[in-house]
Enzyme design. Structure first.
Site, short mmCIF file in Angstrom:
data_model
loop_
_atom_site.label_atom_id
_atom_site.label_comp_id
_atom_site.label_asym_id
_atom_site.label_seq_id
_atom_site.Cartn_x
_atom_site.Cartn_y
_atom_site.Cartn_z
N LYS A 197 0.81 -1.21 0.00
CA LYS A 197 0.00 0.00 0.00
C LYS A 197 0.84 1.26 0.00
O LYS A 197 2.04 1.26 0.26
CB LYS A 197 -0.98 -0.03 1.17
CG LYS A 197 -2.10 -1.04 0.92
CD LYS A 197 -3.25 -0.92 1.87
CE LYS A 197 -4.39 -1.85 1.41
NZ LYS A 197 -5.48 -1.89 2.40
N ARG A 253 -3.67 -10.05 4.63
CA ARG A 253 -4.01 -10.14 3.20
C ARG A 253 -2.81 -9.64 2.41
O ARG A 253 -2.43 -8.47 2.52
CB ARG A 253 -5.25 -9.30 2.92
CG ARG A 253 -5.74 -9.35 1.48
CD ARG A 253 -6.97 -8.47 1.31
NE ARG A 253 -7.54 -8.59 -0.03
CZ ARG A 253 -7.14 -7.87 -1.08
NH1 ARG A 253 -6.16 -6.99 -0.94
NH2 ARG A 253 -7.72 -8.03 -2.27
#
Length: 290
Positions: free
Chosen positions: A204, A244
């Site tokens: 991210k 995840r």
């Protein structure tokens, strides 16, 4: 949880697994590498992404879910739409991963209650094309916990049982770079709310900013896997239920390291380590006194 993006515009892989055959092959590879669950998604949630029609999302997701389930893979579906969630569960998906926590579709809670499927409710304030405008917090951890509690109340009101629910603090969603670190550093507070917690930090933006080069250019997504694995290790130590990730092997290794580290913190019962330490102290001091 290994990520299987069936999208042409994913921020992390640029559509590499867009066709059903490629997505299925990738999912099976992730499973062989140690993933416990394959998260299949047909709509990008990268910052600025536009929504796709529901029929298109169904066409992307369902063949992949069916094929992976037929091969014995445990599959979750990454969707904010109740129609897609129900169709995927009907084809064998065991978990619905909803980045909107039910806010994007009023029918989602009813579908989760009727199917009894496990449900990840993520903290969310708006779709990808507007979420960066919604990053206003007094205290990001307190506010996220409060807003997730509101989602749990709505789920309960529709008949969803607490033991179906997993929480996700929504790293990167309506959260600028600096706002993500308190959510990770104070992960035990989220865990203490009594629900399993999913952490989705993989590749991210806030990791890209952390790893920026000397002129401030963020590290590209594929260069963030090492930092992702570090987050995985720390999340595992602090009680996360699942992570995840895009790069499964590194995070599997990180979890193993975290488990070994934790198990070594205290001597095993009956190991005699404490007695050995006491004997060593006597030898050094010449007696049993302080």
């Amino acid at each position: 949880m290994g990520v299987v993006n069936v999208t042409p515009d994913s921020f992390s892989d640029g559509g590499r697994w867009y066709t059903p055959a490629a997505a299925v092959a990738h999912g099976l590879t992730l499973l062989e590498q140690g993933a416990d669950l394959l998260d299949v998604g047909g709509e990008s949630t990268r910052p600025g992404a536009r929504r796709v029609p529901v029929d298109e999302e169904l066409q992307r997701v369902l063949p992949v879910v069916e094929a992976l389930v037929d091969r014995g893979a445990p599959v979750s579906v990454d969707t904010t739409r109740a129609q897609v969630a129900r169709a995927a569960v009907d084809r064998g998906a065991v978990l619905v991963n909803d980045v909107s926590g039910g806010l994007a579709d009023d029918d989602m809670a009813r579908v989760i209650a009727e199917t009894g499927v496990t449900y990840v409710a993520m903290h969310w304030r708006g779709h990808a094309d507007v979420m960066d405008e919604l990053a206003d917090y007094d205290d990001v951890v307190t506010d996220v916990r409060h807003e997730l509690a509101q989602r749990r109340a709505v789920l309960r009101s529709h008949g969803v049982h607490d033991d179906q629910v997993v929480l996700d603090p929504g790293l990167g969603f309506a959260k600028p770079g600096a706002s993500n670190w308190p959510l990770l550093a104070r992960l035990p507070e989220l865990v203490a709310d009594g629900f399993p917690v999913l952490v989705g930090a993989s590749r991210k933006r806030f990791l890209g900013h952390l790893l920026a080069d000397a002129d401030g250019t963020p590290a590209p997504p594929l260069a963030r896997d090492g930092a992702t694995a570090a987050v995985t290790a720390l999340a595992a130590v602090h009680g996360a239920w699942c992570v995840r990730v895009h790069d499964v092997p590194a995070s599997v290794d990180a979890v193993r390291v975290a488990a070994a580290w934790q198990s070594a913190q205290q001597p095993a019962p009956g190991s005699g380590v404490d007695d050995e330490l006491a004997v060593d102290d006597e030898a050094r001091t010449g007696g049993t006194g302080p």
